[in-house]
Design a protein around this motif. Structure first.
Motif, PDB file in Angstrom:
ATOM      1  N   UNK A 141      42.698  32.575  36.757  1.00 36.70           N
ATOM      2  CA  UNK A 141      41.325  32.207  36.183  1.00 36.70           C
ATOM      3  C   UNK A 141      40.104  32.663  36.465  1.00 36.70           C
ATOM      4  N   UNK A 142      40.055  33.324  37.407  1.00 41.88           N
ATOM      5  CA  UNK A 142      38.722  33.949  37.730  1.00 41.88           C
ATOM      6  C   UNK A 142      38.674  35.400  37.241  1.00 41.88           C
ATOM      7  N   UNK A 143      39.639  36.041  36.466  1.00 43.74           N
ATOM      8  CA  UNK A 143      39.614  37.542  35.893  1.00 43.74           C
ATOM      9  C   UNK A 143      38.810  37.311  34.502  1.00 43.74           C
ATOM     10  N   UNK A 192      39.926  38.216  46.346  1.00 41.92           N
ATOM     11  CA  UNK A 192      40.416  38.339  48.117  1.00 41.92           C
ATOM     12  C   UNK A 192      40.747  37.186  48.558  1.00 41.92           C
ATOM     13  N   UNK A 193      40.215  36.021  48.293  1.00 40.08           N
ATOM     14  CA  UNK A 193      40.865  34.614  48.835  1.00 40.08           C
ATOM     15  C   UNK A 193      42.347  34.477  48.302  1.00 40.08           C
ATOM     16  N   UNK A 194      42.550  34.710  47.002  1.00 36.74           N
ATOM     17  CA  UNK A 194      43.735  34.697  46.246  1.00 36.74           C
ATOM     18  C   UNK A 194      44.618  35.644  47.011  1.00 36.74           C
ATOM     19  N   UNK A 195      44.585  36.770  47.088  1.00 40.20           N
ATOM     20  CA  UNK A 195      45.306  37.707  48.062  1.00 40.20           C
ATOM     21  C   UNK A 195      45.599  37.106  49.535  1.00 40.20           C
ATOM     22  N   UNK A 196      44.527  36.680  50.214  1.00 42.11           N
ATOM     23  CA  UNK A 196      44.776  35.997  51.605  1.00 42.11           C
ATOM     24  C   UNK A 196      45.516  34.808  51.694  1.00 42.11           C
ATOM     25  N   UNK A 197      45.359  33.989  50.637  1.00 43.17           N
ATOM     26  CA  UNK A 197      46.135  32.752  50.196  1.00 43.17           C
ATOM     27  C   UNK A 197      47.822  33.102  50.263  1.00 43.17           C
ATOM     28  N   UNK A 198      48.115  34.122  49.279  1.00 38.97           N
ATOM     29  CA  UNK A 198      49.249  34.514  49.095  1.00 38.97           C
ATOM     30  C   UNK A 198      50.100  35.172  50.181  1.00 38.97           C
TER      31      UNK A 198
END
Length: 173
Positions: free
Chosen positions: A90-92, A149-155
């Motif tokens: 959604x942020x892209x 970055x947060x998305x990758x961190x969470x994944x």
């Protein structure tokens, strides 16, 4: 810019950071548990011996658990995943290039590998401060890169928690 990929790693090797962290944590936990067990069972002189044996056993077990976490945290696999899936986030910005978002995803994976026992919110300011030197060719400012970055961190965090049960990132999940 630091490259988080490890070209020497193959399927038979664990992630060196994860294995080391696992061994250290396992050694400490094993040492405490071994000392407690030995002290309770025999007492006296066996306490330090039990602690030493417990530390070795704990370090081996922790290293194996860390190896499992390292396999769950494969930077190349993460890059492949995000390259194929970033456009649906959604942020892209529609029509945006992976060249803008890729560095932010790699930054999130790298940050988790360096700080697996912290929450993203705890290091957000540090990540923001260093984004300028880590962004490579990305045109994103930290306000936009933060989401990726947060998305990758969470994944990665969720993958590690599936490999090693527990709440490693203290997010309550």
């Amino acid at each position: 810019m630091n490259d988080i990929r490890n070209p020497e790693r193959d399927e038979d090797k664990g992630h060196p950071v994860a294995t080391g962290v696992g061994a250290a944590l396992g050694g400490a936990a094993g040492g405490v548990a071994g000392a407690a067990a030995a002290g309770a069972a025999v007492g006296g002189m066996t306490g330090p011996v039990g602690a030493a044996v417990g530390a070795v056993v704990g370090a081996v077990a922790g290293g194996l658990m860390g190896r499992g976490a390292g396999k769950a945290m494969d930077p190349e696999a993460e890059d492949t995943y995000w390259r194929s899936n970033y456009t649906g986030r959604p942020y892209v910005t529609p029509g945006a290039s992976y060249d803008d978002y890729g560095p932010a995803y790699r930054y999130g994976v790298d940050a988790y590998s360096r700080f697996p026992d912290r929450r993203f919110e705890d290091i957000d300011q540090d990540l923001e401060r260093d984004w300028g030197s880590r962004r490579g060719t990305s045109n994103l400012d930290w306000g936009n890169a933060r989401h990726a970055s947060r998305d990758a961190w969470t994944r990665v965090s969720d993958s590690v928690e599936r490999a090693i049960p527990g709440d490693s990132d203290r997010d309550g999940r």
